[in-house]
Write a protein that holds these residues in place. Structure first.
Motif, PDB file in Angstrom:
ATOM      1  N   ILE A  23      39.385 -17.831 -32.723  1.00  0.00           N
ATOM      2  CA  ILE A  23      39.410 -19.297 -32.621  1.00  0.00           C
ATOM      3  C   ILE A  23      38.017 -19.859 -32.833  1.00  0.00           C
ATOM      4  O   ILE A  23      37.804 -20.786 -33.637  1.00  0.00           O
ATOM      5  CB  ILE A  23      39.970 -19.731 -31.254  1.00  0.00           C
ATOM      6  CG1 ILE A  23      41.447 -19.369 -31.135  1.00  0.00           C
ATOM      7  CG2 ILE A  23      39.781 -21.232 -31.039  1.00  0.00           C
ATOM      8  CD1 ILE A  23      42.019 -19.563 -29.736  1.00  0.00           C
ATOM      9  N   LEU A  24      37.048 -19.293 -32.124  1.00  0.00           N
ATOM     10  CA  LEU A  24      35.670 -19.790 -32.246  1.00  0.00           C
ATOM     11  C   LEU A  24      35.095 -19.531 -33.641  1.00  0.00           C
ATOM     12  O   LEU A  24      34.425 -20.385 -34.226  1.00  0.00           O
ATOM     13  CB  LEU A  24      34.795 -19.133 -31.179  1.00  0.00           C
ATOM     14  CG  LEU A  24      35.184 -19.445 -29.724  1.00  0.00           C
ATOM     15  CD1 LEU A  24      34.342 -18.611 -28.767  1.00  0.00           C
ATOM     16  CD2 LEU A  24      35.031 -20.923 -29.426  1.00  0.00           C
ATOM     17  N   GLY A  25      35.375 -18.344 -34.185  1.00  0.00           N
ATOM     18  CA  GLY A  25      34.847 -18.004 -35.503  1.00  0.00           C
ATOM     19  C   GLY A  25      35.457 -18.834 -36.613  1.00  0.00           C
ATOM     20  O   GLY A  25      34.744 -19.349 -37.488  1.00  0.00           O
ATOM     21  N   TYR A  26      36.785 -18.972 -36.592  1.00  0.00           N
ATOM     22  CA  TYR A  26      37.444 -19.761 -37.631  1.00  0.00           C
ATOM     23  C   TYR A  26      37.099 -21.245 -37.508  1.00  0.00           C
ATOM     24  O   TYR A  26      36.957 -21.949 -38.513  1.00  0.00           O
ATOM     25  CB  TYR A  26      38.960 -19.570 -37.570  1.00  0.00           C
ATOM     26  CG  TYR A  26      39.414 -18.181 -37.961  1.00  0.00           C
ATOM     27  CD1 TYR A  26      38.851 -17.524 -39.051  1.00  0.00           C
ATOM     28  CD2 TYR A  26      40.412 -17.528 -37.247  1.00  0.00           C
ATOM     29  CE1 TYR A  26      39.268 -16.244 -39.406  1.00  0.00           C
ATOM     30  CE2 TYR A  26      40.845 -16.260 -37.590  1.00  0.00           C
ATOM     31  CZ  TYR A  26      40.264 -15.625 -38.674  1.00  0.00           C
ATOM     32  OH  TYR A  26      40.678 -14.368 -39.029  1.00  0.00           O
ATOM     33  N   ALA A  27      36.982 -21.727 -36.264  1.00  0.00           N
ATOM     34  CA  ALA A  27      36.583 -23.121 -36.071  1.00  0.00           C
ATOM     35  C   ALA A  27      35.167 -23.342 -36.610  1.00  0.00           C
ATOM     36  O   ALA A  27      34.876 -24.375 -37.228  1.00  0.00           O
ATOM     37  CB  ALA A  27      36.656 -23.494 -34.590  1.00  0.00           C
ATOM     38  N   THR A  28      34.300 -22.371 -36.388  1.00  0.00           N
ATOM     39  CA  THR A  28      32.941 -22.459 -36.936  1.00  0.00           C
ATOM     40  C   THR A  28      32.974 -22.475 -38.460  1.00  0.00           C
ATOM     41  O   THR A  28      32.256 -23.246 -39.114  1.00  0.00           O
ATOM     42  CB  THR A  28      32.089 -21.278 -36.436  1.00  0.00           C
ATOM     43  OG1 THR A  28      32.053 -21.297 -35.003  1.00  0.00           O
ATOM     44  CG2 THR A  28      30.673 -21.353 -36.971  1.00  0.00           C
ATOM     45  N   GLY A  29      33.831 -21.622 -39.038  1.00  0.00           N
ATOM     46  CA  GLY A  29      33.944 -21.582 -40.491  1.00  0.00           C
ATOM     47  C   GLY A  29      34.561 -22.834 -41.086  1.00  0.00           C
ATOM     48  O   GLY A  29      34.306 -23.169 -42.247  1.00  0.00           O
ATOM     49  N   ALA A  30      35.376 -23.546 -40.296  1.00  0.00           N
ATOM     50  CA  ALA A  30      36.031 -24.752 -40.802  1.00  0.00           C
ATOM     51  C   ALA A  30      35.098 -25.955 -40.818  1.00  0.00           C
ATOM     52  O   ALA A  30      35.383 -26.942 -41.500  1.00  0.00           O
ATOM     53  CB  ALA A  30      37.266 -25.068 -39.950  1.00  0.00           C
TER      54      ALA A  30
ATOM     55  N   GLY B  47      41.976 -23.620 -44.835  1.00  0.00           N
ATOM     56  CA  GLY B  47      42.458 -22.287 -44.488  1.00  0.00           C
ATOM     57  C   GLY B  47      41.852 -21.794 -43.191  1.00  0.00           C
ATOM     58  O   GLY B  47      42.523 -21.169 -42.362  1.00  0.00           O
ATOM     59  N   ALA B  48      40.564 -22.074 -42.984  1.00  0.00           N
ATOM     60  CA  ALA B  48      39.912 -21.710 -41.726  1.00  0.00           C
ATOM     61  C   ALA B  48      40.550 -22.445 -40.549  1.00  0.00           C
ATOM     62  O   ALA B  48      40.718 -21.877 -39.461  1.00  0.00           O
ATOM     63  CB  ALA B  48      38.415 -22.007 -41.791  1.00  0.00           C
ATOM     64  N   LEU B  49      40.927 -23.716 -40.761  1.00  0.00           N
ATOM     65  CA  LEU B  49      41.634 -24.451 -39.712  1.00  0.00           C
ATOM     66  C   LEU B  49      42.984 -23.803 -39.424  1.00  0.00           C
ATOM     67  O   LEU B  49      43.385 -23.674 -38.255  1.00  0.00           O
ATOM     68  CB  LEU B  49      41.829 -25.908 -40.139  1.00  0.00           C
ATOM     69  CG  LEU B  49      42.645 -26.786 -39.181  1.00  0.00           C
ATOM     70  CD1 LEU B  49      41.990 -26.861 -37.813  1.00  0.00           C
ATOM     71  CD2 LEU B  49      42.836 -28.184 -39.772  1.00  0.00           C
ATOM     72  N   GLY B  50      43.677 -23.372 -40.465  1.00  0.00           N
ATOM     73  CA  GLY B  50      44.934 -22.664 -40.262  1.00  0.00           C
ATOM     74  C   GLY B  50      44.752 -21.384 -39.463  1.00  0.00           C
ATOM     75  O   GLY B  50      45.591 -21.031 -38.624  1.00  0.00           O
ATOM     76  N   LEU B  51      43.639 -20.700 -39.684  1.00  0.00           N
ATOM     77  CA  LEU B  51      43.369 -19.479 -38.931  1.00  0.00           C
ATOM     78  C   LEU B  51      43.010 -19.780 -37.476  1.00  0.00           C
ATOM     79  O   LEU B  51      43.225 -18.942 -36.594  1.00  0.00           O
ATOM     80  CB  LEU B  51      42.243 -18.697 -39.613  1.00  0.00           C
ATOM     81  CG  LEU B  51      42.608 -18.112 -40.982  1.00  0.00           C
ATOM     82  CD1 LEU B  51      41.391 -17.499 -41.651  1.00  0.00           C
ATOM     83  CD2 LEU B  51      43.719 -17.080 -40.854  1.00  0.00           C
ATOM     84  N   VAL B  52      42.455 -20.968 -37.214  1.00  0.00           N
ATOM     85  CA  VAL B  52      42.249 -21.387 -35.820  1.00  0.00           C
ATOM     86  C   VAL B  52      43.599 -21.518 -35.123  1.00  0.00           C
ATOM     87  O   VAL B  52      43.791 -21.019 -34.000  1.00  0.00           O
ATOM     88  CB  VAL B  52      41.479 -22.728 -35.761  1.00  0.00           C
ATOM     89  CG1 VAL B  52      41.443 -23.249 -34.322  1.00  0.00           C
ATOM     90  CG2 VAL B  52      40.066 -22.551 -36.279  1.00  0.00           C
ATOM     91  N   LEU B  53      44.544 -22.187 -35.769  1.00  0.00           N
ATOM     92  CA  LEU B  53      45.895 -22.313 -35.203  1.00  0.00           C
ATOM     93  C   LEU B  53      46.529 -20.932 -35.023  1.00  0.00           C
ATOM     94  O   LEU B  53      47.197 -20.664 -34.021  1.00  0.00           O
ATOM     95  CB  LEU B  53      46.760 -23.178 -36.119  1.00  0.00           C
ATOM     96  CG  LEU B  53      46.262 -24.610 -36.366  1.00  0.00           C
ATOM     97  CD1 LEU B  53      47.176 -25.323 -37.362  1.00  0.00           C
ATOM     98  CD2 LEU B  53      46.178 -25.396 -35.067  1.00  0.00           C
ATOM     99  N   ASN B  54      46.313 -20.069 -36.002  1.00  0.00           N
ATOM    100  CA  ASN B  54      46.801 -18.694 -35.923  1.00  0.00           C
ATOM    101  C   ASN B  54      46.281 -18.004 -34.670  1.00  0.00           C
ATOM    102  O   ASN B  54      47.018 -17.321 -33.939  1.00  0.00           O
ATOM    103  CB  ASN B  54      46.359 -17.957 -37.188  1.00  0.00           C
ATOM    104  CG  ASN B  54      46.637 -16.466 -37.164  1.00  0.00           C
ATOM    105  OD1 ASN B  54      45.934 -15.702 -36.523  1.00  0.00           O
ATOM    106  ND2 ASN B  54      47.646 -16.056 -37.910  1.00  0.00           N
TER     107      ASN B  54
END
Length: 494
Positions: free
Chosen positions: A184-191, A321-328
């Motif tokens: 969550i933290l990593g993908y949110a950072t990437g988004a 896509g990074a936001l989608g991975l946060v939801l994931n």
């Protein structure tokens, strides 16, 4: 197999006995290191496949760059686990490997983040050849560091839970939960595209805004992994192995049993239930790895219709896509909390099988959605229709449920069933990892050329993933029994 009484028993180092069970709060703290490791891994998954194409590496070769992950998993993770089984360090068996592994991750992400700067200092012009070389070296070193760290982490949790199979599932669920939080933290950072403003020195003539944002994100990762590593390794004081004579004499009196000979020799003693778990795990990762490689690239290409060579639509798609991975990862975290109750009620095999069927349905939906997007009329701003975008985000989110199962159930099953063979938990995790990395090597070598053969998109690889997911789910439901594994301590013959 049992050893006949007339044959001498081999001495193997074993975890020290404890008078009481390890408290759950301690298991929770020990598992927290997964959060820091996964934070960097999430950045790697969400940003690096697009970034390698921005550096000028073709899409067909992007999967080859990722080949080090499975290769290092094949060699490094089993070797690190095995060495930790026999470590006589005064700081414990697993913790020194965890600390050194996390330090190596920090060095790796700094190499990746500053690859463009180093390439510029070495004389790169329009073609970033030197930056690509530095990037690939850092990328491969990062994968080796990740694998060297994760094996001892899993083995430490297995040490602390011992024969208690329920607590083994709980410990692995904790690990999965922290992986979800790190995601969550990593993908949110990437988004988020404005991290370079926090570290303005990252933006320069050699490093554009996307590069500076990547660099800044990895600097955050350095801080985060230092914190989680400290929390984890200070949670418990490992008792070192004191019977050094047995360990050293075993190594000296049986020099022919080098590590890989021992690991692969172990396979012929595995019972059928363990072989079944390894086979299902291999099929499962044939399903997961194309998604791991191309999730944000799929969003940028198929959903946003962008091109990785400087196209703003592609960059917008990668961030979405990074936001989608946060939801994931949010769904992954929720599922991890519920994992123990689900497995206790329905059985681990059934839960694993159903989760893989869900994977199949999601990958099938991605194929359909990519086809629909290719025929849709985009607005003047180039953004995809709202319905298509929402559907893509929903698919990403739903995939968090089977991912939580993949991160926990196979490890718990192997840890409990392989223990009766008398193996160290580090080597046990290495045996499972072989079933994960071999299909990843196949996917890394084949998915890029396979996709290129059918037009350069990601759909062909996702089609293979869907077939593998369905097959593994069906086998898990039908073949894995709900009965508990045996707890007797029979020894295998060497």
């Amino acid at each position: 197999m049992t050893v006949p009484e007339r044959q001498p028993q081999r001495h193997r180092p074993s975890p020290p006995e404890t008078a009481t069970r390890t408290p759950l709060r301690v298991l929770f703290r020990v598992a927290s290191v997964a959060c820091g490791i996964q934070f960097g891994w999430a950045l790697q998954l969400s940003l690096l496949t697009p970034y390698v194409q921005e550096l000028g590496i073709p899409h067909a070769w992007a999967s080859i760059i990722w080949l080090c992950g499975p290769l290092s998993g094949f060699f490094v993770q089993p070797l690190a686990g095995h060495m930790s089984d026999r470590s006589t360090s005064k700081y414990g068996r697993r913790r020194p490997f965890i600390v050194v592994g996390c330090a190596s991750i920090i060095v790796s992400v700094l190499l990746i983040g500053f690859a463009a700067d180093i390439g510029g200092l070495l004389g790169d012009g329009e073609k970033k050849t030197r930056a690509i070389i530095v990037f690939v070296v850092g990328f491969w070193f990062l994968d080796m560091a990740n694998n060297a760290t994760q094996g001892p982490c899993r083995a430490l949790l297995a040490d602390l839970t011992g024969n208690d199979h329920r607590r083994t599932r709980v410990a692995n669920a904790y690990y999965s939960l922290f992986m979800a939080i790190g995601n969550i933290l990593g993908y949110a950072t990437g988004a988020y595209s404005g991290w370079y403003k926090l570290f303005p020195f990252t933006y320069n003539s050699s490093c554009n805004i996307n590069c500076a944002n990547l660099k800044s994100a990895f600097l955050l990762d350095v801080i985060f992994i230092m914190c989680t590593t400290y929390i984890s390794v200070t949670a418990i004081h490992e008792q070192p192995i004191t019977n050094i004579h047995d360990v050293s004499s075993e190594a000296s009196s049986h020099p022919q049993e080098a590590f890989f000979w021992e690991m692969f020799g172990t396979f012929k003693y595995l019972p059928k239930p363990v072989w079944l778990i390894l086979f299902i795990s291999a099929l499962t990762w044939i399903g997961w790895f194309p998604f791991t490689l191309f999730d944000t690239d799929w969003m940028g290409r198929e959903i946003y219709g962008g091109d990785p060579s400087g196209d703003l639509k592609y960059s917008d798609g990668v961030r979405m896509g990074a936001l989608g991975l946060v939801l994931n990862s949010v769904i992954l975290a929720i599922t991890s909390v519920l994992m123990e109750n689900l497995c206790r009620k329905w059985g681990s095999g059934f839960i694993w099988g159903i989760s893989n069927i869900i994977m199949f349905l999601c990958f099938l939906a991605m194929l359909v959605l990519a086809f629909v997007a290719s025929k849709a009329d985009y607005g003047s701003d180039g953004a995809p229709p709202t319905g298509i975008l929402i559907a893509a985000l929903v698919i990403f989110a739903i995939l968090g449920m089977p991912l939580a199962v993949t991160y926990s159930v196979p490890y718990a099953l192997v840890s409990s069933r392989i223990e009766s063979l008398g193996l160290g938990q580090g080597l046990s995790m290495g045996v499972l990892n072989v079933s994960i990395v071999v299909p990843q090597i196949i996917v890394s070598l084949g998915s890029g050329p396979w996709d290129q053969l059918f037009g350069g998109g990601n759909s062909p690889a996702f089609a293979i993933a869907a077939v593998a997911s369905f097959a593994s789910g069906l086998i898990a439901i039908l073949a894995i029994p709900r009965s508990k594994p045996p707890t007797d301590k029979s020894k295998i013959r060497r």
